[in-house]
Design an enzyme around this catalytic site. Structure first.
Site, PDB file in Angstrom:
ATOM      1  N   LYS A 210      -3.290 -14.833 -21.547  1.00 64.86           N
ATOM      2  CA  LYS A 210      -4.599 -14.596 -20.928  1.00 64.86           C
ATOM      3  C   LYS A 210      -5.669 -15.250 -21.804  1.00 64.86           C
ATOM      4  O   LYS A 210      -6.204 -14.655 -22.744  1.00 64.86           O
ATOM      5  CB  LYS A 210      -4.871 -13.096 -20.790  1.00 64.86           C
ATOM      6  CG  LYS A 210      -6.048 -12.776 -19.866  1.00 64.86           C
ATOM      7  CD  LYS A 210      -5.745 -13.191 -18.438  1.00 64.86           C
ATOM      8  CE  LYS A 210      -6.911 -12.907 -17.511  1.00 64.86           C
ATOM      9  NZ  LYS A 210      -6.655 -13.399 -16.141  1.00 64.86           N
ATOM     10  N   SER A 416      -5.752 -14.508 -11.045  1.00 62.32           N
ATOM     11  CA  SER A 416      -6.282 -13.281 -11.633  1.00 62.32           C
ATOM     12  C   SER A 416      -6.831 -12.369 -10.532  1.00 62.32           C
ATOM     13  O   SER A 416      -6.078 -11.916  -9.685  1.00 62.32           O
ATOM     14  CB  SER A 416      -7.336 -13.620 -12.691  1.00 62.32           C
ATOM     15  OG  SER A 416      -7.368 -12.623 -13.689  1.00 62.32           O
TER      16      SER A 416
END
Length: 635
Positions: A210, A416
């Site tokens: 991430k 996401s």
């Protein structure tokens, strides 16, 4: 007997002055009224009469010359767009993907359209998925037997993907066109923020891949970020090479070799980029715009009044012809399409942005509308706020519970939070070059005590508990507070992976293996069970219509659900698009001045990144940090 007292000379003067002023006021009001009445009559005449379109003749060339970015949804209102177009002002233009696909599909079967001419220099293309949809539509026009001619002066590799589908590709002799590969580079601010300014940015995340917030805490990309990015970018790039090679009947390895040997090849061409493109067989010839126009005039119907000397219709004019055929009283059952494009934020958001309230309201309207039998959610988003994403996901679940099937069509990017709002659909379609995944959560909190100390400002006070004021960004962040925030982020990640597991009928452990913030291409996501099938928007519409048992195409209508346009904006846009309105606004200096002040100005990358940091720390009631499901994964 009563007598009226006589006014004095001073009073008579002011009474007379008032009478003159009152008469002048009424006169001006009357002029304005009759002026507006005349304008109204002109509008009615324009709309009822010419309507801004001319008859479409046989042997016409459709000229597609898009200006601006290719988007899923306009970010400006219809009145503003029509106003600027009427004045011939194309700066800040956008072209909707759905309109471009619709025009190409109609031209394929329209006997009046003899050929299609592509002029792509001013197209600002976005991702590869939408470009591949357009490329496929161009290829279908060519396969129908119609000639497609592409011309450019300076083309980038994204524009060229579309040009390569043409029957013939021409480049200006003084122009250029280079294939260079895909790259993704960002600015990193740790040293500037922390060392120079004294701003400490605290990052809380789950998932070693991430990487969205890395620029605020690192000086360079992490090894994990580079590994993940190169993995999906290589997949997308190899597909690009294959698409170009197939369209141009070349060997993909030879195309790649030409890029690898670029310095030597251009040196051999003595620095002539156009000549090099011709040698590489990427174009069919080198011609000026005038020479291309003469060639098309010889092949088609000559028209001395047309810009290039041949009979033609513009993209906008042809689209108006198609729109004129739409029946506003169509009673067929509906497949609704809701576009979710842009960042996901809380509350009401304008077009081009996804709002937790505004987008959820559109979905709720579809659920409550008895004419809507099924829905397609078209997603083109890097994600954003977790809570807003969840608001939208709940409405998708509500539609399914109400018996209305939902299919997601992913565009260039559905990562996401963009994946969060997609995961509960009955089926997910993506292009192999779509960017998706990035299942992960993070939160950012910058603190400023060291920055304030540099200018002699300090924060002090008292609180009734040790956590009162603990989230004040002017104070140092205590370890215990960081622990609280990380626990919240951990919970968000569990929510994300748990919901994906439930929606995709997989175990949490299986989802975690392909999550941890890692980004995938559409092809890689399908291999890992995050996407169901390959296809574009039309594939998604056909699928959801079958699920709703609406019959064959033609037995149902497709309706885009968007925010209602005020009546005046509709009225104004129709007038501005008419020929009378266009002539009126083209000669209006006031209108041109207003348009110039409304033009959007693109922000530099650094400004965008800092704006994102600012939005990440906006206070949210009831939570210590705003949980974000966001992906900086474009190129």
């Amino acid at each position: 007997m009563n007598t009226v007292p006589r006014r004095g000379p001073v009073a008579e003067f002011f009474v007379g002055l008032w009478t003159v002023m009152n008469f002048t006021r009424r006169l001006i009001v009357n002029f304005i009224f009759f002026g507006l009445l005349l304008l109204f009559l002109l509008v009615m005449l324009a709309i009822a009469g010419s309507g801004g379109t001319k008859p479409l003749l046989d042997n016409t060339a459709l000229v597609i010359e898009p200006t601006g970015p290719l988007v899923e949804q306009f970010s400006s209102d219809p009145a503003e767009r029509a106003f600027k177009h009427a004045m011939g002002d194309r700066e800040g233009d956008e072209i909707q993907l759905r309109d471009l696909l619709r025009v190409l599909d109609a031209a394929k079967d329209d006997e009046r359209i003899e050929r299609v001419v592509l002029k792509l220099d001013r197209l600002q293309a976005s991702g590869m998925a939408s470009l591949r949809e357009v490329a496929e539509a161009i290829a279908k026009v060519k396969a129908s037997g119609k000639e497609v001619v592409a011309y450019g002066e300076m083309m980038d590799q994204k524009q060229y993907l579309l040009a390569a589908q043409a029957s013939e590709v021409y480049l200006d002799p003084m122009g250029g066109m280079l294939l260079e590969g895909l790259g993704r580079y960002r600015q990193y601010y740790r040293q500037g923020l922390q060392d120079k300014l004294g701003v400490d940015v605290h990052l809380f995340k789950v998932g070693e891949y991430k990487s969205a917030a890395e620029p605020y805490v690192l000086d360079a990309a992490s090894p994990q970020a580079k590994e993940a990015d190169l993995f999906w970018m290589n997949d997308v790039w190899q597909r690009y090479l294959g698409d170009v090679a197939k369209a141009r009947k070349l060997d993909a390895a030879k195309v790649a070799e030409g890029i690898d040997q670029l310095p030597a090849g251009i040196a051999a061409a003595q620095g002539d980029l156009a000549k090099y493109a011709l040698q590489q067989k990427l174009v069919d010839g080198l011609k000026t715009a005038e020479e291309v126009g003469d060639m098309l005039a010889e092949r088609g119907a000559a028209d001395s009044d047309a810009e290039d000397g041949y009979r033609q219709v513009s993209f906008d004019a042809y689209l108006r012809h198609l729109n004129a055929k739409i029946n506003p009283l169509d009673e067929r059952p509906q497949v609704a399409v809701v576009v979710a494009e842009g960042e996901i934020s809380g509350g009401e958001q304008p077009p081009g942005r996804i709002g937790g309230v505004s987008t959820a309201e559109l979905l709720r309207n579809a659920r409550e509308d008895e004419h809507v039998k099924a829905l397609v959610l078209r997603v083109n988003s890097p994600g954003g706020e977790v809570f807003a994403s969840e608001q939208i996901r709940r409405e998708i679940a509500g539609l399914k519970k109400a018996g209305k099937p939902v299919v997601v069509s992913m565009g260039d990017l559905a990562a996401s939070g963009g994946y969060w709002i997609s995961m509960n659909a009955d089926r997910i379609y993506a292009d192999p070059s779509t960017i998706t995944g990035s299942i992960g959560i993070f939160g950012l909190i910058p603190t400023f005590p060291r920055a304030l100390d540099k200018i002699g400002v300090h924060s002090d006070g008292v609180g009734t508990t040790r956590f009162a004021g603990a989230f004040d960004i002017t104070r140092p962040l205590q370890p215990e507070v960081g622990q609280v925030i990380q626990t919240v982020i951990d919970k968000g990640y569990r929510d994300f992976t748990g919901r994906v597991a439930s929606a995709r009928k997989r175990s949490v452990e299986q989802i975690d293996e392909v999550a941890r913030g890692r980004v995938w291409s559409g092809a890689q996501a399908k291999e890992r069970g995050l996407v169901d099938d390959f296809g574009g928007l039309q594939d998604a519409i056909a699928d959801v219509a079958r699920r709703a048992r609406l019959g064959k195409p033609g037995s149902y209508q497709v309706r885009y659900l968007e925010k209602d346009v005020p009546p005046f904006a509709q009225f104004f846009s129709r007038f501005a698009e008419s020929r009378i309105g266009a002539r009126l606004f083209q000669h209006s200096a006031l209108a041109q001045g207003l348009a110039q002040t409304m033009l959007p100005r693109a922000l530099p990358q650094t400004a965008q990144d800092l704006r994102f940091l600012e939005s990440a720390i906006e206070p949210t009631r009831g939570v210590p940090v705003k949980a974000l499901a966001y992906c900086f994964c474009g190129f």
